[in-house]
Design a protein around this motif. Structure first.
Motif, short mmCIF file in Angstrom:
data_model
loop_
_atom_site.label_atom_id
_atom_site.label_comp_id
_atom_site.label_asym_id
_atom_site.label_seq_id
_atom_site.Cartn_x
_atom_site.Cartn_y
_atom_site.Cartn_z
N GLU A 226 -1.27 48.15 41.88
CA GLU A 226 -0.13 47.32 42.06
C GLU A 226 0.37 47.31 43.52
OE1 GLU A 226 2.70 48.26 38.04
OE2 GLU A 226 2.70 49.45 39.77
N ARG A 227 0.24 48.24 44.28
CA ARG A 227 0.42 48.41 45.84
C ARG A 227 -0.55 47.46 46.57
NH1 ARG A 227 1.01 54.91 45.75
NH2 ARG A 227 3.28 54.97 45.33
N ALA A 228 -1.64 47.41 45.95
CA ALA A 228 -2.83 46.73 46.60
C ALA A 228 -2.49 45.06 46.56
CB ALA A 228 -4.32 46.90 46.08
N ALA A 229 -2.09 44.64 45.13
CA ALA A 229 -1.69 43.39 44.90
C ALA A 229 -0.48 43.11 45.74
CB ALA A 229 -1.29 43.18 43.32
N PHE A 230 0.42 44.03 45.79
CA PHE A 230 1.66 43.90 46.77
C PHE A 230 1.36 43.38 48.06
CE2 PHE A 230 5.12 45.18 49.45
CZ PHE A 230 6.07 44.42 48.97
N ASP B 74 1.46 39.53 52.39
CA ASP B 74 0.79 39.02 53.35
C ASP B 74 0.86 37.37 53.07
OD1 ASP B 74 -1.04 39.14 55.49
OD2 ASP B 74 -2.23 37.69 54.36
N ALA B 75 0.88 37.01 51.80
CA ALA B 75 0.74 35.59 51.57
C ALA B 75 1.99 35.17 51.79
CB ALA B 75 0.26 35.45 49.99
N VAL B 76 3.27 35.63 51.53
CA VAL B 76 4.49 35.18 51.70
C VAL B 76 4.87 35.11 52.98
CG1 VAL B 76 7.04 35.58 51.45
CG2 VAL B 76 5.47 35.86 49.69
N GLU B 77 4.25 36.17 53.88
CA GLU B 77 4.54 36.21 55.43
C GLU B 77 3.97 35.00 56.22
OE1 GLU B 77 5.93 40.87 56.03
OE2 GLU B 77 4.06 40.09 56.37
N HIS B 78 2.94 34.52 55.56
CA HIS B 78 1.89 33.61 56.07
C HIS B 78 2.18 32.19 55.49
CE1 HIS B 78 0.22 36.92 57.84
NE2 HIS B 78 -0.17 36.34 58.84
N GLY B 79 3.19 32.21 54.59
CA GLY B 79 3.57 30.71 54.01
C GLY B 79 2.58 30.36 53.09
N ARG B 80 1.74 31.32 52.49
CA ARG B 80 0.78 31.02 51.11
C ARG B 80 1.32 31.23 49.95
NH1 ARG B 80 -2.44 34.33 54.26
NH2 ARG B 80 -2.64 35.68 52.41
N ASP B 81 0.60 30.79 48.83
CA ASP B 81 1.26 31.16 47.47
C ASP B 81 0.95 32.51 47.12
OD1 ASP B 81 2.40 30.92 44.98
OD2 ASP B 81 0.46 29.77 44.27
N LEU C 143 12.18 37.93 49.78
CA LEU C 143 11.35 37.19 51.04
C LEU C 143 11.01 35.86 51.07
CD1 LEU C 143 10.45 37.87 53.88
CD2 LEU C 143 8.30 38.66 52.89
N GLU C 144 10.49 35.27 49.75
CA GLU C 144 9.96 34.24 49.65
C GLU C 144 11.33 33.10 49.71
OE1 GLU C 144 7.46 31.37 46.69
OE2 GLU C 144 9.09 32.77 45.78
N LEU C 145 12.43 33.47 48.93
CA LEU C 145 13.51 32.84 48.81
C LEU C 145 14.15 32.60 50.10
CD1 LEU C 145 15.25 30.95 46.88
CD2 LEU C 145 16.20 33.20 46.01
N THR C 146 14.26 33.65 50.82
CA THR C 146 15.03 33.48 52.01
C THR C 146 14.26 32.82 53.23
OG1 THR C 146 14.27 35.66 52.98
CG2 THR C 146 16.19 35.73 51.88
N ARG C 147 12.98 32.79 53.29
CA ARG C 147 12.10 31.86 53.84
C ARG C 147 12.55 30.51 53.54
NH1 ARG C 147 7.75 33.52 56.99
NH2 ARG C 147 7.64 35.51 57.45
N ARG C 148 12.46 30.16 52.31
CA ARG C 148 12.72 28.72 52.02
C ARG C 148 14.04 28.30 52.35
NH1 ARG C 148 12.39 28.52 45.73
NH2 ARG C 148 13.21 26.34 46.33
N ILE C 149 15.11 29.21 52.17
CA ILE C 149 16.42 28.74 52.84
C ILE C 149 16.47 28.45 54.18
CG2 ILE C 149 18.73 29.61 53.12
CD1 ILE C 149 18.47 31.32 50.42
N GLY C 150 15.63 29.25 54.87
CA GLY C 150 15.63 29.13 56.49
C GLY C 150 15.11 28.02 56.76
N LYS C 151 13.93 27.52 56.00
CA LYS C 151 13.27 26.25 56.46
C LYS C 151 13.69 24.93 55.88
CE LYS C 151 8.80 28.95 57.31
NZ LYS C 151 7.31 28.73 57.01
N ALA C 152 14.75 25.16 54.94
CA ALA C 152 15.26 24.07 54.13
C ALA C 152 15.85 22.94 55.33
CB ALA C 152 16.18 24.21 53.22
#
Length: 658
Positions: free
Chosen positions: A11-15, A20-27, A47-56
């Motif tokens: 789980e930690r490895a997957a996290f 890293d994907a979220v912080e670099h805008g990947r799925d 983190l994903e949702l706050t980034r979307r809010i900030g970029k809306a």
């Protein structure tokens, strides 16, 4: 490896991959199946949702329903708070007040409290000062920009009148907060604005204010500005401030209180330079203008001059609160002994010797008594501990496990703010047992918690600290004390001066040491590695000790303030006994630091050996040789009398010696 541990590793490895994907805008969704039950899943989604809010780019790009669904899915979590804050900021920025109010919850800070006032005003509500403004108004710092609109509306409506504006300006003047005054000037009556502007200038740029003061009118508020500017200039240039004051006295009708306050400022800042007339000036400050600062420096200057009669008079003039402090009780006993009033000093030493602080340890040395340290232990409660770990604490520990220490501390702090005192103690003990020592140190900070010495003074990394200390000629207890005082075991600590890691080394100093000592070191971030930091830190501490014949108290002062100031102090007052010398150190931070380090040295010595080297032995006179104690060096007994009420060593504020 147990199945659970293997699963958590996966789980930690997957996290990490998902993060890293979220912080670099990947799925990141391809990792979702593995993370379905992982504690940090809500943080990842947030983190994903706050980034979307900030970029809306459009207000309706993200729907309120999506936010509400997230908040309902992860209630009572830091992740929910993060999303709520991002959404509220976005709704306020777009003037979508209905959606703002639907998502708002109290307790999110002053920025959102003011947005809420704006939302209510937009809905036609009327504000009430007592209910809506009191908490915001009594703060000593400037209001956030979100308060600008509600403040203007409240002033226009008479909810905040001129008296309240002036009251806040006066508090800001006392606190030295020019920004608070700046935000209020425009709301004052026109006739009052120039003086308020000058008060703010006096706080922000006192020399500039004094240059302009010759053209200001002589009224009450402008006099306040002039006095504030003079007092601030006096901190760095007492002579220049005195010259300016002499010229301005002909223009302004200063009150007796203002004259006394200026005299107090001149006396105080001359005292920190130990000017010849400092003691006389301090004693002559009018009673109404005396402060804790002028009273304490009257003692320090008298001690520096070895004028015991004047020192006792200054000690008698302290406030009742000051007289109760361990530092001043100890110094009173020392001065009484110097005046050959040993029968009066003895009971003071005896009472102090029952306290587990710097002065208590030295008082025990003077009275020939054992040290008093009364440790407490925490009763185990595994069921309660398990319930604590099922929520925010588990997330905090997971952030730490994936090497995101700042996120780990945020999650920890969020949880601790919601725990009861018994829960906080259990959490601190859990952190200690998990090796997250700084959380225990910071959590256990009042009342009987101060007696939890095992958790508050951890014997972490003991083999390395013993080895590195012995290789560099240091006492391991002193090394421990430096770490505890410098970083409180925060491995990634960074100071405002960019000192890094456990022993708070500057990168340039570390690079130089690494080169001369042949220690692997590539970049500043290596100082966040405990092994590297301790290896370099002990060598730097050893260099400081060599400058002062090994004396821990002087080396500790230099470790904190630098060798140059210590050299100046020694040149001026190096013949003083160590306790009186330290009491005369001009830098409060350094006085307190030396006291902390040496008190911590006693506690760590006791933790490692069951006994402790006499604190007096750690305070050789300037110029005398000192060698670190060995395993067979005689040490003092440590006891816990039934009636003892030990105080916290960390509360010591200056260091005496013998």
């Amino acid at each position: 490896m147990p199945a659970y541990a293997a699963q958590r590793d996966d789980e930690r490895a997957a996290f990490r991959r998902a993060l890293d994907a979220v912080e670099h805008g990947r799925d990141w969704k391809k990792e979702a199946a593995v993370l379905e039950r992982y504690p940090l899943l809500p943080s990842l989604e947030a983190l994903e949702l706050t980034r979307r809010i900030g970029k809306a780019k459009k207000p309706d790009e993200i729907k309120a329903d999506e936010i509400e669904a997230f908040l309902a899915r992860w209630p009572e979590t830091l992740a929910a708070d993060d999303v709520r804050r991002a959404w509220l900021a976005d709704r306020a920025g777009n003037g979508r007040w209905k959606e703002f109010r639907a998502a708002y919850a109290p307790g999110l800070g002053r920025e959102f409290a003011c947005h809420d006032l704006a939302a209510r005003l937009a809905d036609g509500e009327k504000l009430d000062f007592a209910k809506d403004w009191t908490a915001l108004w009594e703060s000593s710092t400037a209001l956030p920009a979100s308060c600008d609109g509600p403040l203007a509306r409240s002033v226009d409506a008479g909810v905040i009148d001129g008296a309240r504006l002036r009251q806040r300006i006066d508090r800001a003047l006392d606190a030295g907060q020019s920004g608070v005054i700046d935000e209020l000037v425009a709301h004052l009556p026109a006739a009052e604005r120039p003086a308020a502007t000058q008060i703010a200038l006096a706080l922000r740029d006192a020399p500039a204010a004094l240059k302009q003061a010759a053209t200001w009118p002589d009224d009450t508020r402008h006099r306040d500005a002039v006095v504030a500017a003079i007092k601030r200039v006096a901190r760095r240039d007492a002579d220049g401030a005195a010259d300016a004051y002499a010229k301005l006295k002909a223009r302004y009708q200063f009150s007796d209180k203002q004259k006394g306050d200026v005299a107090a400022a001149f006396a105080l800042y001359r005292a920190t330079e130990f000017d010849a007339d400092a003691l006389e000036r301090l004693a002559s400050v009018p009673a109404a203008s005396q402060t804790d600062g002028t009273r304490e420096w009257r003692v320090r200057v008298a001690l520096a001059a070895s004028d015991w009669t004047a020192a006792l008079a200054a000690l008698d003039a302290l406030s009742d609160t000051q007289k109760a402090d361990a530092e001043w009780r100890y110094l009173r006993a020392r001065v009484l002994a110097k005046l050959d009033r040993k029968s009066e000093a003895a009971p003071v030493f005896a009472a102090l010797a029952r306290e587990a602080n710097f002065y208590g340890f030295l008082a025990a040395d003077w009275s020939g008594e054992a040290y008093t340290i009364c440790p407490l232990t925490l009763a185990a409660d595994r069921d309660a501990e398990k319930s604590l770990r099922e929520g925010a604490l588990d997330r905090a520990f997971e952030w730490r496990a994936v090497d995101r220490l700042r996120d780990a501390r945020r999650e920890w702090d969020w949880a601790m703010a919601r725990f009861t005192p018994p829960q906080r103690r259990l959490a601190a003990d859990l952190a200690y047992r998990e090796g997250w020592y700084d959380r225990a140190v910071f959590a256990l900070n009042k009342g009987d918690e101060l007696k939890l010495y095992e958790q508050r003074f951890p014997l972490a990394r003991e083999p390395q600290i013993r080895r590195e200390s012995h290789e560099t000629g240091l006492d391991p207890a002193w090394t421990y004390a430096i770490i505890r005082a410098e970083s409180a075991w925060v491995e990634d600590a960074r100071s405002s001066a960019n000192a890094l890691g456990l022993m708070q080394l500057l990168p340039g100093t570390a690079a130089q040491l690494a080169k001369t000592e042949n220690i692997a070191y590539r970049r500043a971030e290596d100082l966040f590695l405990p092994d590297t930091n301790i290896a370099l830190g002990t060598r730097y501490l050893s260099q400081m000790a060599e400058k002062y014949n090994g004396a821990p108290w002087l080396a500790s002062a230099a470790y904190n303030a630098g060798p140059a100031p210590v050299a100046r102090w020694l040149a001026a007052r190096g013949d003083l006994e160590p306790d009186f010398f330290i009491a005369s150190i001009p830098y409060r931070e350094t006085r307190e630091y030396v006291a902390r380090v040496l008190a911590f040295s006693v506690i760590y010595d006791w933790r490692m050996n069951g006994k402790a080297l006499a604190l007096a032995a750690r305070l050789p006179r300037n110029g005398q040789a000192y060698a670190a104690p060995k395993d067979d060096t005689p040490r003092k007994a440590v006891v816990c009398p039934a009636a003892a009420e030990p105080a916290d060593a960390a509360s010591a504020t200056a260091a005496p010696g013998s």
